[in-house]
Design an enzyme around this catalytic site. Structure first.
Site, mmCIF file in Angstrom:
data_model
loop_
_atom_site.group_PDB
_atom_site.id
_atom_site.type_symbol
_atom_site.label_atom_id
_atom_site.label_comp_id
_atom_site.label_asym_id
_atom_site.label_seq_id
_atom_site.Cartn_x
_atom_site.Cartn_y
_atom_site.Cartn_z
ATOM 1 C CB SER A 7 -0.886 0.028 1.251
ATOM 2 O OG SER A 7 -1.671 -1.142 1.318
HETATM 3 N N1 SAH Z 1 -0.043 -4.902 4.158
HETATM 4 C C1 SAH Z 1 0.622 -5.208 2.904
HETATM 5 C C2 SAH Z 1 -0.216 -4.923 1.685
HETATM 6 C C3 SAH Z 1 -1.132 -6.001 1.468
HETATM 7 S S1 SAH Z 1 -1.922 -6.185 -0.092
HETATM 8 C C4 SAH Z 1 1.966 -4.540 2.801
HETATM 9 O O1 SAH Z 1 2.325 -3.752 3.674
HETATM 10 O O2 SAH Z 1 2.683 -4.828 1.841
HETATM 11 C C5 SAH Z 1 -3.179 -7.300 0.464
HETATM 12 C C6 SAH Z 1 -2.693 -8.682 0.817
HETATM 13 O O3 SAH Z 1 -3.810 -9.378 1.384
HETATM 14 C C7 SAH Z 1 -2.242 -9.511 -0.385
HETATM 15 O O4 SAH Z 1 -0.935 -9.958 -0.172
HETATM 16 C C8 SAH Z 1 -3.247 -10.651 -0.422
HETATM 17 O O5 SAH Z 1 -2.675 -11.886 -0.861
HETATM 18 C C9 SAH Z 1 -3.704 -10.728 1.023
HETATM 19 N N2 SAH Z 1 -4.994 -11.372 1.254
HETATM 20 C C10 SAH Z 1 -6.139 -11.265 0.541
HETATM 21 N N3 SAH Z 1 -7.118 -12.009 1.101
HETATM 22 C C11 SAH Z 1 -6.573 -12.602 2.205
HETATM 23 C C12 SAH Z 1 -7.075 -13.497 3.202
HETATM 24 N N4 SAH Z 1 -8.322 -13.976 3.199
HETATM 25 N N5 SAH Z 1 -6.224 -13.893 4.178
HETATM 26 C C13 SAH Z 1 -4.958 -13.443 4.225
HETATM 27 N N6 SAH Z 1 -4.422 -12.609 3.305
HETATM 28 C C14 SAH Z 1 -5.228 -12.191 2.307
#
Ligand code: SAH
Length: 213
Positions: free
Chosen positions: A62
């Protein structure tokens, strides 16, 4: 760390302040965590831009403002026990580890979880517990949490299991919406408070199927 990186990071923190982030612990964490170590090597030059960056498997780290805003919106103390759903690169988990007490983070893609573990170990934030699994279930064995940050977009409401894992008075911050666009929303004491218009990748239930993202 090069002088140039230090300047870029300080300038990023100045912009966060200018955008209204006032939480000093979060600002100080973001002035310390080396964001360039959490982005793919080819994107390191853009690590301090005000933009999300691709990290593989269709996922993104993000933008700095969203990380700062979400962490600050928890309004949790320095010793808070925090859960993050959506580890991605591990960057937000590192910021939470620096600004709060202890962090458990869950990622559904084993490959991203592994990369995040490596980046967190490499930067000294290996107190973060990275789990591979379905964030919809949370981490009941580590509950209750003093704050929960969901970093992927829920359809209409956050997963109920997560709300159940909040300590009394604690907040869950989650983007809610459709088609990639929605509103970052804070849930606390049964109330929902809309904070900011945001774009996020979707929260996807279950484990990935081979070959899918
Ligand atoms: N916080 C992260 C950005 C995350 S992007 C950072 O600092 O880089 C969102 C992430 O959520 C992705 O990697 C995706 O694979 C994950 N995601 C989506 N659905 C999910 C779920 N049900 N459980 C765990 N992770 C999930």
């Amino acid at each position: 760390m090069s002088g140039e990186t230090a300047r870029e990071r300080a300038a990023m923190v100045d912009r966060l302040r200018a955008h209204g982030v006032t939480d000093e612990r979060v600002l100080s964490a973001m002035s310390e965590v080396p964001r360039e170590r959490f982005v793919p090597p080819g994107a390191a030059a853009d690590a301090y831009e005000d933009t999300p960056l691709t990290i593989g498997l269709g996922q993104t780290i993000s933008a700095p403002l969203i990380v700062a805003f979400s962490a600050a919106a928890l309004q949790a103390g320095p010793d808070a026990h925090v859960l993050e759903i959506g580890t991605g690169s591990g960057y937000a988990a590192a910021v939470l580890a620096r600004s709060h007490g202890s962090v458990v983070t869950i990622e559904r893609h084993a490959e991203l979880a592994e990369q995040a573990r490596a980046a967190l170990a490499d930067t000294g934030y290996d107190t973060v517990e990275v789990r591979t699994g379905d964030g919809y279930r949370g981490a009941p064995d580590r509950a209750p949490f003093d704050g929960i940050v969901v970093t992927a977009m829920a359809d209409a409401a956050p997963p109920p299991a997560l709300l159940e894992q909040l300590a009394p008075g604690a907040a869950l911050v989650c983007p809610v919406g459709h088609g990639g666009h929605g509103v970052l929303t804070r849930y606390r004491d049964g109330r929902a408070e809309e904070l900011l218009d945001v774009a996020f990748v979707p929260l996807v239930p279950g484990s990935p199927q081979p070959g899918s993202s």
